[in-house]
Design a protein around this motif. Sequence first.
Motif, PDB file in Angstrom:
ATOM      1  N   GLU A 131       0.844  -1.024  -0.145  1.00 50.04           N
ATOM      2  CA  GLU A 131      -0.039  -0.039  -0.099  1.00 50.04           C
ATOM      3  C   GLU A 131       0.809   1.124  -0.087  1.00 50.04           C
ATOM      4  OE1 GLU A 131      -2.493   0.536   3.578  1.00 50.04           O
ATOM      5  OE2 GLU A 131      -0.630   0.170   4.729  1.00 50.04           O
ATOM      6  N   LEU A 132       0.257   2.342  -0.521  1.00 52.10           N
ATOM      7  CA  LEU A 132       1.140   3.484  -0.320  1.00 52.10           C
ATOM      8  C   LEU A 132       0.458   4.419   0.912  1.00 52.10           C
ATOM      9  CD1 LEU A 132       0.825   4.767  -4.202  1.00 52.10           C
ATOM     10  CD2 LEU A 132       2.781   3.951  -3.012  1.00 52.10           C
ATOM     11  N   ASP A 133       1.414   4.892   1.673  1.00 47.03           N
ATOM     12  CA  ASP A 133       1.123   5.658   2.883  1.00 47.03           C
ATOM     13  C   ASP A 133       1.907   6.838   2.999  1.00 47.03           C
ATOM     14  OD1 ASP A 133       0.425   6.060   5.397  1.00 47.03           O
ATOM     15  OD2 ASP A 133       1.534   4.589   6.488  1.00 47.03           O
ATOM     16  N   ASN A 134       1.320   7.943   2.775  1.00 45.11           N
ATOM     17  CA  ASN A 134       1.891   9.019   3.075  1.00 45.11           C
ATOM     18  C   ASN A 134       3.439   9.373   2.418  1.00 45.11           C
ATOM     19  OD1 ASN A 134       1.520  11.813   3.759  1.00 45.11           O
ATOM     20  ND2 ASN A 134       2.632  11.286   5.801  1.00 45.11           N
ATOM     21  N   GLY A 135       3.485   9.042   1.315  1.00 40.96           N
ATOM     22  CA  GLY A 135       4.531   9.290   0.418  1.00 40.96           C
ATOM     23  C   GLY A 135       5.562   8.097   0.493  1.00 40.96           C
ATOM     24  N   TYR A 136       5.133   6.928   1.255  1.00 44.22           N
ATOM     25  CA  TYR A 136       5.914   5.600   1.374  1.00 44.22           C
ATOM     26  C   TYR A 136       5.179   4.405   0.696  1.00 44.22           C
ATOM     27  CZ  TYR A 136       9.506   7.932   4.388  1.00 44.22           C
ATOM     28  OH  TYR A 136      10.222   8.601   5.061  1.00 44.22           O
ATOM     29  N   LEU A 137       5.836   3.714   0.182  1.00 44.49           N
ATOM     30  CA  LEU A 137       5.330   2.505  -0.414  1.00 44.49           C
ATOM     31  C   LEU A 137       5.556   1.328   0.579  1.00 44.49           C
ATOM     32  CD1 LEU A 137       4.254   0.305  -2.337  1.00 44.49           C
ATOM     33  CD2 LEU A 137       6.559  -0.078  -3.231  1.00 44.49           C
ATOM     34  N   VAL A 138       4.565   0.881   1.526  1.00 43.27           N
ATOM     35  CA  VAL A 138       4.638  -0.344   2.503  1.00 43.27           C
ATOM     36  C   VAL A 138       4.337  -1.531   1.966  1.00 43.27           C
ATOM     37  CG1 VAL A 138       3.981  -0.958   4.655  1.00 43.27           C
ATOM     38  CG2 VAL A 138       4.294   1.522   4.055  1.00 43.27           C
ATOM     39  N   ILE A 139       5.480  -2.516   2.097  1.00 48.74           N
ATOM     40  CA  ILE A 139       5.131  -3.846   1.582  1.00 48.74           C
ATOM     41  C   ILE A 139       5.278  -4.943   2.566  1.00 48.74           C
ATOM     42  CG2 ILE A 139       5.743  -5.710  -0.245  1.00 48.74           C
ATOM     43  CD1 ILE A 139       7.303  -3.315  -1.846  1.00 48.74           C
ATOM     44  N   ARG A 140       4.094  -5.694   2.759  1.00 44.55           N
ATOM     45  CA  ARG A 140       4.523  -6.711   4.039  1.00 44.55           C
ATOM     46  C   ARG A 140       4.637  -7.987   3.381  1.00 44.55           C
ATOM     47  NH1 ARG A 140       0.812  -2.554   5.339  1.00 44.55           N
ATOM     48  NH2 ARG A 140       1.303  -1.627   7.467  1.00 44.55           N
ATOM     49  N   PHE A 141       5.369  -8.707   4.193  1.00 41.13           N
ATOM     50  CA  PHE A 141       5.691 -10.003   3.815  1.00 41.13           C
ATOM     51  C   PHE A 141       5.502 -11.026   5.007  1.00 41.13           C
ATOM     52  CE2 PHE A 141       8.348  -7.287   1.586  1.00 41.13           C
ATOM     53  CZ  PHE A 141       8.949  -7.857   0.453  1.00 41.13           C
ATOM     54  N   ARG A 142       4.966 -12.301   4.568  1.00 39.23           N
ATOM     55  CA  ARG A 142       4.622 -13.335   5.523  1.00 39.23           C
ATOM     56  C   ARG A 142       5.768 -14.695   5.071  1.00 39.23           C
ATOM     57  NH1 ARG A 142       0.409 -13.284   8.826  1.00 39.23           N
ATOM     58  NH2 ARG A 142      -0.931 -11.450   8.273  1.00 39.23           N
ATOM     59  N   PRO A 143       6.235 -15.374   6.161  1.00 40.31           N
ATOM     60  CA  PRO A 143       7.240 -16.205   5.903  1.00 40.31           C
ATOM     61  C   PRO A 143       6.551 -17.278   4.965  1.00 40.31           C
ATOM     62  CG  PRO A 143       7.007 -15.733   8.346  1.00 40.31           C
ATOM     63  CD  PRO A 143       5.843 -14.946   7.590  1.00 40.31           C
ATOM     64  N   ASP A 144       7.425 -17.863   4.272  1.00 37.08           N
ATOM     65  CA  ASP A 144       7.210 -19.139   3.354  1.00 37.08           C
ATOM     66  C   ASP A 144       7.238 -20.374   4.088  1.00 37.08           C
ATOM     67  OD1 ASP A 144       6.629 -20.993   1.342  1.00 37.08           O
ATOM     68  OD2 ASP A 144       7.742 -20.004  -0.126  1.00 37.08           O
ATOM     69  N   PRO A 145       6.227 -20.984   4.421  1.00 38.88           N
ATOM     70  CA  PRO A 145       6.349 -22.301   5.129  1.00 38.88           C
ATOM     71  C   PRO A 145       7.559 -23.282   4.264  1.00 38.88           C
ATOM     72  CG  PRO A 145       4.052 -21.954   4.834  1.00 38.88           C
ATOM     73  CD  PRO A 145       4.836 -21.044   3.924  1.00 38.88           C
ATOM     74  N   GLN A 146       7.619 -23.124   3.056  1.00 40.02           N
ATOM     75  CA  GLN A 146       8.431 -24.104   2.405  1.00 40.02           C
ATOM     76  C   GLN A 146       9.818 -23.722   2.718  1.00 40.02           C
ATOM     77  OE1 GLN A 146       7.407 -26.793   1.011  1.00 40.02           O
ATOM     78  NE2 GLN A 146       5.238 -26.484   1.621  1.00 40.02           N
ATOM     79  N   GLU A 147      10.201 -22.689   3.025  1.00 42.06           N
ATOM     80  CA  GLU A 147      11.732 -21.648   3.034  1.00 42.06           C
ATOM     81  C   GLU A 147      12.046 -21.526   4.528  1.00 42.06           C
ATOM     82  OE1 GLU A 147      13.651 -21.766   0.729  1.00 42.06           O
ATOM     83  OE2 GLU A 147      12.346 -22.057  -0.943  1.00 42.06           O
ATOM     84  N   TRP A 148      11.064 -21.455   5.428  1.00 42.76           N
ATOM     85  CA  TRP A 148      11.128 -20.691   6.834  1.00 42.76           C
ATOM     86  C   TRP A 148      11.819 -21.864   7.588  1.00 42.76           C
ATOM     87  CZ3 TRP A 148      11.236 -15.820   7.764  1.00 42.76           C
ATOM     88  CH2 TRP A 148      11.196 -15.316   9.045  1.00 42.76           C
ATOM     89  N   PRO A 149      12.684 -21.527   8.593  1.00 42.16           N
ATOM     90  CA  PRO A 149      13.416 -22.424   9.145  1.00 42.16           C
ATOM     91  C   PRO A 149      12.280 -23.107  10.457  1.00 42.16           C
ATOM     92  CG  PRO A 149      14.635 -20.589   9.130  1.00 42.16           C
ATOM     93  CD  PRO A 149      13.523 -20.376   8.479  1.00 42.16           C
ATOM     94  N   GLN A 150      12.271 -24.392  10.268  1.00 42.79           N
ATOM     95  CA  GLN A 150      11.242 -25.042  11.550  1.00 42.79           C
ATOM     96  C   GLN A 150      12.092 -25.165  12.824  1.00 42.79           C
ATOM     97  OE1 GLN A 150       8.057 -25.398  10.669  1.00 42.79           O
ATOM     98  NE2 GLN A 150       8.461 -24.668   8.755  1.00 42.79           N
TER      99      GLN A 150
END
Length: 429
Positions: free
Chosen positions: A410-429
């Motif tokens: 999303e665009l927030d007051n002159g900033y681009l904010v990108i949110r990420f979530r862990p990929d279960p296939q890549e995230w350390p268990q």
Amino acid sequence: MFVGKGGVGKTTLACARAMSCARAGQRILVASLDQAHSLGDALGFRFAHDAGTVPGITQVVPGLEVIELDSLALLEDRFGTVAALLGADPGHDHGLDLSALDPAEITGLPGVQELLMLVEIAQYAAEDEWDAIVLDCPPTADMLRIVTAPETMLGYLDRVWPPHQRMMSSIGTDIRRAVLAATVQRIVAAVTEVRDLLADTERTSARLITLAERVSVAESARVRSATALLGLRLDAVVVNKVLAPVPPPGPEPQHPAVRWYLNRCAEQFDVIAGLRRSMPEIPVLVAGHTGAEPVGIGPLAALSYVVAEDAVGSESELDDRVRLDSGGVVRDDPGSAPPHDTDTAASGVRLESGAGLQSVYAMRIHLPVADPATLRLGRVEDDLIVGADGVRRRLRLAPVLRRCTVSTAELDNGYLVIRFRPDPQEWPQ
């Protein structure tokens, strides 16, 4: 560097500013990247462009030197040496014959001319012979392509011929391949130096030259967005050729020319006010209309006093910096700090909420997008592709984000904010 509206108008501002710095005792080099050679037109003389030779530096006045960079002459000079080295081993034929190529053909390849000129500028900056280097740049679209050339080329080279493969070739028994690998590595080192110089907000900044016209201001908003995405610090916007205000008219009927002048003044002042409202964090400076076009050393010297007092001189803290305007770049002490907040795409990553697979990471990029409909996002392996307002940049993700997938943006007051979530296939268990 001076970026913005092309033509002699921006070039005269660059020359005038350089003259004011030289008059203050600084050593200044004005270098033109514009293949239209407006620098010679503004100074009132023609540079020597002999076939097959790289033009030299010419002193205009004490403390001020100028040069027009000829990309084809640079290519002929650099490419001839490389071709001779690669052709030194006729006993091996690997399907690679660079001597069969003509330098004029190579200049048609995207980014080659721009890179050669930027590498030359970086070498001048490394010599530490001048207090400031002012670049007379081409119009906005061409200048943005020049700025993106180093990062684009480095990315292509790393994907086409990865660094570890180049290293293996450089120590192998194939002489021509080893020479080619060593040459490519020299090119990578030179282009990396250019990229780092442009990205160094303490040494390099951009100064946007525009006109008091609504179409020009709309273009300026897109350029502001592009410079932020590309990591350039925009230190000021200069509105050129602004008419001088006049006293209020009397009760008698006005001549049509007077009405036109008053209406044009009102339009310009309204545009400038709107520009200042839209860019509150960036100084908007005004360069008044000089009447007759200042061409030649004398008129430019006179203009230098006006520019120093009315447009740029009011910001004395900007005197010794590297500027990227439609007319010039200035280099100074790398230890000095920026006079105000940088307007670049420097990104930050933080853990917003959760833990483990429930984590949410936020990546913030300063990006004052002029037209949100142009915003584009993509991902290629460990890189994030961000496009906005006609410019695209490839950003390397932080290590933690490489094991995540994009959730929202999303665009927030002159900033681009990108949110990420862990990929279960890549995230350390």
